[in-house]
Write an enzyme that holds these catalytic residues in place. Sequence first.
Site: not given
Length: 817
Positions: A564-565, A606
């Site tokens: 996700d990042y 997440h």
Amino acid sequence: MTQNTAISSSTELSFNDFREEVLNDYKIARISRECSLLGRREVLTGKAKFGIFGDGKEVPQLAMAKAFQKGDFRSGYYRDQTFMMALGELTAQQFFAGLYGHPSIEADPMSAGRQMGGHFATHSLDENGDWKNLTKQYNSSADISPTAGQMPRLLGLAQASKIYRNVKELENASNFSTKGNEVAWGTIGNASTSEGIFFETINAAGVLQVPMVMNIWDDEYGISVHAKYQTTKESISEILKGFQRDEKNNGYEIIVVNGWDYVQLIDVYNRAAKIAREEHIPVLIHVKELTQPQGHSTSGSHERYKDANRLKWEQEFDCIVKMRSWILDFELEDGNGETLKFVNSEEELIFLEKEAKKHVSAAKRNAWDAYLDEIKDEVKITLSLLESVASKSSNSAFILKLKNELETIAEPIRKDVLIAARKALRYIKDETFTEKAALQNFIKNKINQGFDFFSTHLVSETELATTNISSEAPIYSSEKNLVDARVIMRDNFDAILKKYPEVLIFGEDAGFIGDVNQGLEGLQEKYGELRVSDTGIREATIIGQGIGMAMRGLRPIAEIQYLDYLLYALQIMSDDLATLRYRTVGKQKAPLIIRTRGHRLEGIWHSGSPMGGIINNVRGMHVLVPRNMTKAAGFYNTLLEGDDPALVIECLNGYRLKEELPTNLGDFKTAIGEIEIIKEGKDITVVSYGSTLKLVEEAAKELQQVDIDIEIIDIQSLLPFDINHETVKSIVKTNRLLIVDEDVPGGASAYLLQEILENQNGYQYLDSKPKTLTSKAHRPAYGTDGDYFSKPSVEDIFEAAYKIMHEANPTKYKSLY
Ligand SMILES: Cc1ncc(C[n+]2csc(CCOP(=O)(O)OP(=O)(O)O)c2C)c(N)n1
Ligand SMILES: [Mg+2]
């Protein structure tokens, strides 16, 4: 006196040598300026599309070039033509070839016409794609256009020196480093320092203490926007003061200098290079009071936003004007009381200026002729082909009209040639004569040539291309050795670090604790802090570290903690990493491996699987989606034998599942671009990947109970997808297709549909409408229920498959609802 400083720091040159050097510098500056002036004219008269030039920034670049040594790297932007010229890495003719977009690496060594002018590069790889000896040449990493996009890579280029200096096993990497003495030089415009990745890079380089010299070319503007809207206190060196090193703390050496002061600049650059090279301390040079004699680019005029005072000041403080008067005014008394001067009269300089003008004007003509001559030949051939088909065709009037139109274009381009030829072909589509074949072949050849010019080297075309590497099965001992899957990852990384001294692994929490899922447990202790390291929370520059180090022969594995990042890093992956080989026509590479983990946890940030977004942004990289840790480890082993950059997405919920520990750690390989049939079946081909496969396997068991036998394909590799076209073979058997994907509708599933139906011609074997089962069109909600209602569940998969069978045979498979 400053003048004496310059002389003494010029390593005791005799005055004559010094004089020659100064006049030569001045000549380079004039040549560069003439290129900018003529370049703008070429755009305004329509011969080139766009121009952005280095006028007003010449003198500091002369100084930087003097301090720049072989083995060093530049990571800069579009103003640096003078620097490249001073190194001998760019001629005036090449400058114009780039401006015209000449698609030849000989004519335009920067990018063979793929990038607009002003994007500079040197060649790190030879004709075979093998590394050249980078310590024996000046190196410029290939520029990109997004402002500050050159910064993350700069960090890695600098860090490589630190690694080569301090990692004992790399002592003999003589193609890449001489004891880590190389400096990485960044250049950036004042306004671009407003970008987040600039600050991220500055901070990271201060933490890492790497030999980086950051140069800010400050002309007070970013296009039309003044520094007061760009930078707090209107001064980047002022606000970065806290980074200045002192007795107690590491940090930067920060130097401010005026960009028109040749003597000071030489002194500053010598000092900066020494600090960075010898002590591995980052240096920031804020070069102020620079100008833009012609405004920002060919797209506008600066008279619109600079007032008369500013314009007048720019004329007076033009760095070349200042250098010129310094040369004219210079006087020095020698030991015998004689006055030494650079020139006896202004005439000498005027002569030199005229020479520069002549040189550039000839270079421009030669570049244009070379560019146009190739096309003129093509036009000639086309005209004669058109004439010969016209002589046979009943549509000759139309074809001759096309011929005439082509003939009257004063400066034709390749597009004009193909338009005429392709349109002519339509007029003879119903006719048969031998000349028709000649026209058809010509068109096909030209389209192929266009591919070679503009579409090759997206991924490695060398012997090291990862898609050439075959799989190698894991070997298991006779006693079943089931372990937590993260142990396979850890032990395989251990084997990798042992096998390849050039491998480095780094990321948030990757060092001391051995990553958040313990896939690197104990490895920092074993291989040291340089090879297995923690980084700050700064995804873009983690990737930048990887890109820069990979460009200097290391094999970094950069870890992004969660998929996700990755979005923080996606810009630099997309703009820099994925385009590097393409934009240099195979002359530079960065075989960086990005490791991350994703899919199937619970929460908006997440559990994402934004695969469609990713794969559409990183063409030029491989995107691999292994379903378990053995497959993932196999991918790392394959990637390290090849030279393509890749993203490997491990399954976040797979680390604690049991897998059998192979004995050939570091050696077994998962092939890239190959699918695997993990369950055979006859009714529906179900295509999926990653964590979702577990759900599909569960659904398969339940479907079996109602007499539906699905075949499950793990695609394993999204980019490239199924290079041997195996998926369609399954559809030939089942005649039905269901794609299960936890991305949003129209994401990766749409990509897979296009690959299977169009590229593999799967459409012709289908007896049912193809179906994609995806997540909802939003990020997945938190918690188990959030997941259940956001992403495909076992029930969803069961029912989607059942519905396909119901439509095919409603009597046997009665409707559920
Ligand atoms: C990410 C991004 N945003 C916007 C642009 C458009 N752009 C190109 S150059 C430029 C101004 C840069 O100014 P500065 O950094 O001061 O460099 P200068 O051109 O003045 O040397 C802008 C906004 C871009 N290329 N990339
Ligand atoms: Mg600027």
